[in-house]
Write a protein that holds these residues in place. Structure first.
Motif, short mmCIF file in Angstrom:
data_model
loop_
_atom_site.label_atom_id
_atom_site.label_comp_id
_atom_site.label_asym_id
_atom_site.label_seq_id
_atom_site.Cartn_x
_atom_site.Cartn_y
_atom_site.Cartn_z
N VAL A 62 0.66 -0.84 0.10
CA VAL A 62 -0.01 -0.11 -0.39
C VAL A 62 0.99 0.97 0.48
O VAL A 62 0.39 2.15 -0.78
CB VAL A 62 -0.80 0.57 1.07
CG1 VAL A 62 -1.48 1.48 0.88
CG2 VAL A 62 -2.29 -1.35 1.04
N VAL A 63 1.95 1.01 0.74
CA VAL A 63 2.73 2.53 0.50
C VAL A 63 3.77 3.06 -0.41
O VAL A 63 3.78 3.74 -1.18
CB VAL A 63 4.08 2.12 1.85
CG1 VAL A 63 4.80 3.31 1.58
CG2 VAL A 63 3.26 1.69 3.54
N ARG A 64 4.00 1.34 -0.75
CA ARG A 64 4.26 1.89 -2.57
C ARG A 64 2.90 1.91 -3.04
O ARG A 64 3.80 3.45 -4.42
CB ARG A 64 5.04 0.18 -2.63
CG ARG A 64 5.84 0.18 -3.81
CD ARG A 64 5.88 -1.08 -4.57
NE ARG A 64 6.75 -1.14 -5.75
CZ ARG A 64 8.05 -1.63 -5.99
NH1 ARG A 64 8.69 -0.65 -5.33
NH2 ARG A 64 8.87 -0.83 -7.11
N PHE A 65 2.25 2.04 -3.36
CA PHE A 65 1.52 2.20 -4.34
C PHE A 65 0.97 3.43 -3.91
O PHE A 65 0.47 4.56 -5.68
CB PHE A 65 -0.15 1.83 -4.01
CG PHE A 65 -0.88 1.72 -5.06
CD1 PHE A 65 -1.52 1.41 -6.25
CD2 PHE A 65 -1.94 2.92 -4.97
CE1 PHE A 65 -2.45 0.90 -7.14
CE2 PHE A 65 -3.04 3.04 -6.02
CZ PHE A 65 -2.66 2.30 -6.82
N ALA A 101 -4.15 6.53 1.07
CA ALA A 101 -3.66 4.51 1.40
C ALA A 101 -4.65 3.81 2.08
O ALA A 101 -5.03 2.10 0.95
CB ALA A 101 -3.13 4.46 2.58
N SER A 102 -6.10 4.47 2.12
CA SER A 102 -7.24 3.48 2.30
C SER A 102 -7.67 3.31 0.85
O SER A 102 -7.84 2.13 0.39
CB SER A 102 -8.85 3.93 3.18
OG SER A 102 -9.54 3.55 2.63
N GLU A 103 -7.24 4.78 -0.16
CA GLU A 103 -7.95 4.41 -1.69
C GLU A 103 -6.92 2.99 -2.29
O GLU A 103 -7.32 1.84 -2.94
CB GLU A 103 -7.56 5.24 -2.79
CG GLU A 103 -9.33 6.30 -1.76
CD GLU A 103 -8.80 7.89 -2.19
OE1 GLU A 103 -10.19 8.25 -2.58
OE2 GLU A 103 -8.20 8.10 -3.15
N LEU A 148 -16.73 -7.71 -0.62
CA LEU A 148 -14.72 -7.77 -0.72
C LEU A 148 -14.22 -7.21 0.04
O LEU A 148 -14.69 -6.42 0.35
CB LEU A 148 -14.74 -6.85 -2.18
CG LEU A 148 -14.89 -7.26 -3.85
CD1 LEU A 148 -14.74 -6.30 -4.62
CD2 LEU A 148 -13.64 -8.42 -4.31
N PRO A 149 -12.31 -7.78 0.63
CA PRO A 149 -12.15 -6.74 1.53
C PRO A 149 -11.47 -5.73 0.66
O PRO A 149 -10.69 -5.37 0.04
CB PRO A 149 -11.32 -8.18 1.99
CG PRO A 149 -11.34 -9.48 0.94
CD PRO A 149 -12.01 -8.95 -0.38
N ALA A 150 -12.00 -4.89 2.24
CA ALA A 150 -11.52 -3.45 1.53
C ALA A 150 -10.57 -2.83 2.58
O ALA A 150 -9.82 -2.93 2.87
CB ALA A 150 -12.92 -1.95 1.25
N ALA A 151 -10.48 -1.08 2.40
CA ALA A 151 -9.24 -1.04 3.33
C ALA A 151 -9.50 -0.85 5.12
O ALA A 151 -10.65 -0.69 4.72
CB ALA A 151 -9.02 0.84 2.76
N GLY A 152 -8.86 -1.70 5.30
CA GLY A 152 -8.80 -1.53 6.93
C GLY A 152 -9.35 -2.96 7.07
O GLY A 152 -9.69 -2.60 8.46
#
Length: 454
Positions: free
Chosen positions: A293-296, A314-316, A440-444
Motif C-alpha cells: 500500500v505504501v508503494r502504491f 492509503a485507504s484507497e 470484497l475486503p476493503a481498506a482497513g
C-alpha cells in the motif's frame, strides 16, 4: 527497442535516454546515512529508482544494468548516536543498515547490484583527494583538506546557482583554514572518540561528499549514465560530487543524466516531529499499513512532483490492490507487459499514468494484463501479497444472500441491515444486486470484527 525519455536536471529538459553502452547501463543513487530508522521521505527515492531499475532491465536486459546505492556509515550523526547510547559505532551502523534493507524490502524494493559502505572505500577517497591537491583543485591546512570551489568553472551549473549567490543565500561555515567561504571539506581530523584513518594530512575521516565520488568511480567508472536522489541533495551534495569527480577525472563526464525526486508531505504539511506527523516506514508497517500500500501511494504521484501522504490515499490504495488481487487471483500474468504501461513508464517514469492504465485494464476485466503491468512496477508480487491472502468471505456472502431472500418474503430487512453494517464496520465492501451478493475486503479490513456474526 522502447525509447526512454528522462527529465535531466543538468539540462532542465526531458531527453531521450541514450546509454553510453547499451549492454552496460549504469546507475548510481545516493543512499542513507545509517544511524536510525528510515522515515517515509527516505523511502520515496528508493521506490522511485527501484521502478527505474526495473524499467531499464526490461528494456536493456536483466544482465545489462548495474545499479549502485551506497550506505554512509561514517558521519557526525552516527558519532553523536554512539556517544548518546554508549554503543560501538560498528554495532549501530550494522543494525541500522539491516533495518533499512528490511524496511525497503517490505516496500517491494529489490536490492541494488552493489551496496558499498563508505568505510570500505577510505583508501580510494584518499587517492582521489591526493590527485585533487596535486592538480591544484584542493589544499591541505591544519589537518583539513578543502576543495577550491572557484577553481572549477562549472560549479553551480547542476543546481542553477552562481557561487556568489550561494554565499549570499546560504549559511556558509567560516573557518580559519578556508581560503574561501564556499570551499568544502574533503578530509577532517578526528578526535580520540571519533572514527579515523591514517592519511597524509591527519588521523581523520572523509567529508560527506567525497565518498560518493570515490565509490561511483570505482564501481561505475569516470563516466556513467544516471545519478539519482532526492532534490534536497542537489545542493550542496550533488553539486560537490560533480566538482570533485570532474576535476579528479577530467577524462570522464561523471553522470550524464541527473534525476531528482521531489519531497514528501504528510496530510498537506511538511513532515516534522514538532507537528506530530513524522513517520518511519517501520511505524507504518507496525500500524498495519501493508508495504504494498505504501508503494502504491508513492507511485500514484509522479516522482517530479511533491507527494502528499494521506490516510485517505492509503485507504484507497488498499481497496484498489485488493480488487486487483482478486481479479488476477489464480491466473498467470500476460506474456508481455501491456504496451501502454511500458509507454507511461518510459515517458519520464510516469508511474501515475501507468496506474491509470492498470485501472483501465482492470475495468475491462483483463486480470492477466493488470498482473503483468503491476508486477513490472513491483506491485501484486507474491512477496508483497501476504497481507491480502487467506480472506474467504464466501460464508458471509451465503449468509447475507439467505437473509435477503427471507427478508424479501417477510418484508423485514432489519437482519439484512444488521449484517451489512457489521460487514462494513469490519472493512468489507458489500455489493448487492439481482445477480447475487459479492463481498470484497476493503481498506482497513479486520477479520476479527466478523467473529460472532455467523
Amino acid at each position: 527497442m522502447t525509447t526512454i525519455k528522462l527529465h535531466n536536471t543538468r539540462t532542465r529538459r526531458k531527453e531521450v535516454f541514450e546509454p553510453i553502452e547499451a549492454d552496460n547501463v549504469r546507475m548510481y543513487v545516493c543512499g542513507p546515512t545509517v544511524y536510525d530508522r528510515a522515515h517515509i521521505g527516505n523511502a520515496r527515492p528508493v521506490v522511485v529508482f527501484d521502478v527505474l531499475n526495473r524499467l531499464l532491465r526490461h528494456v536493456y536486459g536483466e544482465d545489462h544494468v548495474t545499479y549502485v546505492r551506497n550506505f554512509t556509515d561514517v558521519d557526525d550523526k552516527i558519532n553523536a548516536r554512539a556517544a548518546e547510547s554508549g554503543r560501538p559505532i560498528s554495532d549501530i551502523t550494522a543494525e541500522t543498515t539491516q533495518w533499512f534493507l528490511d524496511d525497503m524490502a517490505a516496500l517491494g524494493a529489490r536490492d541494488p547490484d552493489q551496496m558499498p559502505r563508505a568505510t570500505q572505500y577510505i583508501p580510494q577517497m584518499v587517492t582521489m583527494i591526493e590527485k585533487l591537491i596535486a592538480d591544484g583543485f584542493a589544499y591541505a591546512r591544519d589537518g583539513h583538506v578543502l576543495f577550491r570551489v572557484r577553481a572549477y568553472k562549472d560549479y553551480g551549473k547542476l543546481s542553477g546557482r552562481s557561487v556568489d549567490d550561494m554565499i549570499a543565500g546560504a549559511r556558509v561555515e567560516v573557518a580559519p583554514y578556508k581560503e574561501d567561504p564556499m570551499d568544502f571539506v574533503l578530509w577532517k581530523p578526528s578526535g580520540e572518540d571519533q572514527p579515523g584513518w591514517e592519511s597524509p594530512w591527519s588521523w581523520g575521516r572523509p567529508g560527506w561528499h567525497i565518498e560518493c565520488s570515490a565509490m561511483a568511480y570505482e564501481l561505475l567508472g569516470a563516466s556513467f549514465d544516471i545519478h539519482g536522489g532526492g532534490n534536497d541533495l542537489m545542493f550542496p551534495h550533488h553539486e560537490n560530487e560533480v566538482a570533485q569527480s570532474c576535476c579528479a577525472h577530467p577524462e570522464g563526464d561523471f553522470a550524464r543524466y541527473w534525476m531528482h525526486n521531489e519531497m514528501l508531505q504528510v496530510e498537506g504539511k511538511k513532515m516534522s516531529k514538532s507537528l506530530g506527523n513524522f513517520f518511519t516506514v517501520r511505524d507504518l508497517l507496525d500500524q498495519g499499513v501493508p508495504g504494498e500500500v505504501v508503494r502504491f501511494v508513492f507511485l500514484s504521484t509522479h516522482y517530479g512532483k511533491p507527494m502528499d501522504w494521506t490516510a485517505k490515499k492509503a485507504s484507497e490504495a488498499e481497496t484498489t490492490l485488493r480488487k486487483w488481487r482478486t481479479l488476477s487471483e489464480g491466473i498467470e500474468p500476460a506474456p508481455s507487459v501491456p504496451a501502454q504501461v511500458v509507454a507511461c513508464l518510459a515517458d519520464d517514469l510516469n508511474t501515475a499514468g501507468a496506474i491509470t492504465e492498470l485501472h483501465r485494464l482492470a475495468s475491462a476485466g483483463d486480470g492477466a494484463g493488470v498482473l503483468a503491468g503491476a508486477q513490472m512496477m513491483g506491485l501484486l508480487t507474491d512477496a508483497l501479497g501476504e497481507w491480502a491472502r487467506g480472506v474467504d468471505l464466501s460464508v458471509y456472502e451465503a449468509l447475507l444472500a439467505d437473509t435477503r431472500d427471507k427478508a424479501m418474503e417477510t418484508k423485514d430487512f432489519s437482519d439484512v441491515d444488521r449484517i451489512k453494517s457489521a460487514l462494513i464496520e469490519a472493512g468489507v465492501e458489500v455489493r448487492m444486486s439481482k445477480a447475487g451478493v459479492e463481498l470484497l475486503p476493503a481498506a482497513g479490513f479486520d477479520a476479527g470484527k466478523l467473529e460472532g456474526l455467523l
